[in-house]
Design an enzyme around this catalytic site. Structure first.
Site, short mmCIF file in Angstrom:
data_model
loop_
_atom_site.label_atom_id
_atom_site.label_comp_id
_atom_site.label_asym_id
_atom_site.label_seq_id
_atom_site.Cartn_x
_atom_site.Cartn_y
_atom_site.Cartn_z
N ARG A 95 0.84 -1.21 0.00
CA ARG A 95 0.00 0.00 0.00
C ARG A 95 0.87 1.26 0.00
O ARG A 95 0.98 1.94 -1.01
CB ARG A 95 -0.95 -0.03 1.22
N ASP A 96 1.54 1.55 1.09
CA ASP A 96 2.31 2.79 1.21
C ASP A 96 3.48 2.79 0.22
O ASP A 96 3.87 3.84 -0.29
CB ASP A 96 2.82 2.92 2.65
N HIS A 142 6.20 4.60 12.60
CA HIS A 142 6.23 4.56 11.13
C HIS A 142 7.26 5.59 10.68
O HIS A 142 6.96 6.78 10.55
CB HIS A 142 4.82 4.91 10.61
N HIS A 186 10.28 7.14 8.15
CA HIS A 186 10.82 7.21 6.80
C HIS A 186 12.32 7.49 6.90
O HIS A 186 12.78 8.11 7.85
CB HIS A 186 10.11 8.31 6.00
N CYS A 241 6.23 9.63 -0.21
CA CYS A 241 4.97 10.36 -0.10
C CYS A 241 4.90 11.39 -1.21
O CYS A 241 5.70 12.32 -1.24
CB CYS A 241 4.86 11.04 1.26
N ASN A 266 10.15 4.58 2.84
CA ASN A 266 9.91 4.04 4.17
C ASN A 266 11.13 3.29 4.67
O ASN A 266 11.98 2.84 3.88
CB ASN A 266 8.76 3.02 4.08
#
Lengths: 316, 316
Positions: free
Chosen positions: A26-27, A218, A220, A251, A260
């Site tokens: 997903r991300d 989370h 990065h 992002c 990430n």
């Protein structure tokens, strides 16, 4: 690579086991230029599960106009029916939730911002307006016995506002918990956090009545800080860590927000620390190499490169 | 990048100030394919000093046949006479020391191995034979009031032997200290260490009578672990950290030994933690970008890329 590495050397005061919340499908994929065929996505999720990942965020039920990379969510989910892992999906609003529920999804995530600037840029709303938008989504999901994670982005720094005050983050965390989110993922969306900042935020959340067990981190790796920040979070007792296989992602709405934390780099550290993850690092690395071929570029994960014998010199 | 980042957030129990031992001109450039003209090397060292670095390992007096990249050591050193920084140089043997002394060098480093396999590969000697070779070099340097650092490579893992026992590392550290080395740099040459292993080795060295203040840590980022390992070392009280501007370097004798910890990634974390370094991160980043142009490739430092607006996508 010689056998027996990383050497297992536990450190005091760390959790014995960590649950990795894998966000690559997903991300990761939502931020890759290439649009990956749905069959490849399904195979990616299957391979991640075979590598031992137990929570794999599979896709997003966001508008295809916003995120064309994940426009095939409704096609993908039925293909994953036999995958033995938790498969949460992102939903941006009630319409997204309804689509997910119709497909039998058992876990969702909503995506809030700790800063007004990013709420405006990403959701075209104030922070409080976006929370008001999520409240009925979370309530409806919970009523359907669906587990809800709340993402909170820009918890440390914001590209427009700079450093983000800890109290501001705590306020939005409380609001997400109060509306029914069962897990909060603290996002360093632009990767600017450092370990003292992580400890400061976690301590402030302790004081606000949010248990560390309800939190995920989370990070990065924009400034190379993700793993050091993770270590600080582990030392505070955090047991859920988000990461992206091969370091996929970033992002698109925030300049300089590169990849990430790579799951492989995380697993190398955790296994060295004697912390169980259930992950087979060799299988995971092979999966990221396989996906890198589909994306037409090498993995940004240093561990993937090292284990696959790709050096930075060869790449250049 | 918005102003005020990284946000200054000290963590308890860390040193207030760190001395960075910059190894880019030596450990970095010796492992780059491109041979850099001596004028560019001199300008690199000057720019590093202007960025606030106070210890800059300038070159190596090793045989030009072994390391052609640094064959110009005798030409370089006089060009650096006015640089306001400590400028140690690597010397492999007594002949190298004599050349360095003749040029007025005030600090040297010798380069030992914690493992037999790497001693054989790098020095064509056993560990004890190499120590016997260094002993007169160190004695002669000390007699000339020259400061001596001892590098110890493969302190955590070795490409042939796998995990390296802590006791083996402690033994060679003791030998280097006993022969007169005033500082010991613990090298994770292939980048496989994890934070618990770092803490274990530092604790074992405490017990062997070597003070933490005599130690430096030297991490490679092959598996993305360098900064997390540095954090563990800081928590143990280490106050000298080796790093390479822009993440230059690696090790030509060890497969998969990619770049050193990038000085910029280190400085980002240290400044976020409120730890003084004396370094101006903007000037340092500009220096690494300038050097990247000379090397014909982007810097592997994530911080350099983020601050210069180079994303991994643009690179690929």
């Amino acid at each position: 690579m010689a056998e027996g590495l990383p050497m297992r050397m536990p450190a005091e005061g760390l959790p014995p086991r960590i649950r990795i919340h894998e966000v690559g499908p997903r991300d990761g994929l939502q931020n890759e230029k290439a649009v990956v065929p749905v069959e490849v996505k399904a195979e990616f999720v299957r391979r991640l599960a075979r590598a031992g990942l137990t929570t794999i965020e599979a896709t997003s039920f966001v508008s295809p106009e916003w995120v064309p990379q994940l426009a095939d969510a409704a096609e993908l989910m039925p293909m994953l029916a036999d995958v033995p892992a938790r498969l949460p999906v992102l939903v941006p609003n009630e319409r997204g939730l309804d689509r997910a529920l119709a497909l039998g999804v058992r876990e969702i995530a909503v995506f809030a911002s700790a800063t007004e600037s990013f709420a405006k840029a990403n959701l075209n709303r104030t922070v409080d307006e976006s929370l008001a938008m999520f409240a009925p989504v979370v309530a409806k999901a919970r009523a359907a016995d669906v587990r809800v994670r709340g993402y909170l982005s820009m918890c440390f720094g914001d590209p427009w506002e700079g450093a983000v005050p800890v109290a501001q983050v705590v306020r939005v965390c409380r609001a997400l918990k109060d509306m029914g989110c069962q897990e909060l993922s603290l996002g360093d969306t632009i990767g600017v956090a450092t370990p003292g900042h992580v400890m400061e935020l976690l301590s402030a959340l302790d004081g606000s009545g949010i248990r560390t067990g309800e939190l995920a981190v989370h990070f990065h790796d924009t400034y190379g800080q993700a793993l050091a920040n993770t270590l600080a979070a582990l030392q505070h007792g955090v047991t859920t860590v988000d990461a992206s296989a091969g370091g996929l992602g970033g992002c698109p709405y925030a300049k300089s927000a590169t990849g990430n934390l790579a799951t492989e780099d995380l697993v190398w550290m955790l296994h060295g620390l004697g912390i169980e993850t259930g992950v087979d690092l060799g299988r995971l690395t092979a999966t990221s190499e396989w996906m890198a071929v589909h994306l037409g570029r090498p993995s940004p994960s240093r561990t993937v490169r090292a284990l696959s014998g790709i050096t930075s010199h060869q790449e250049q």
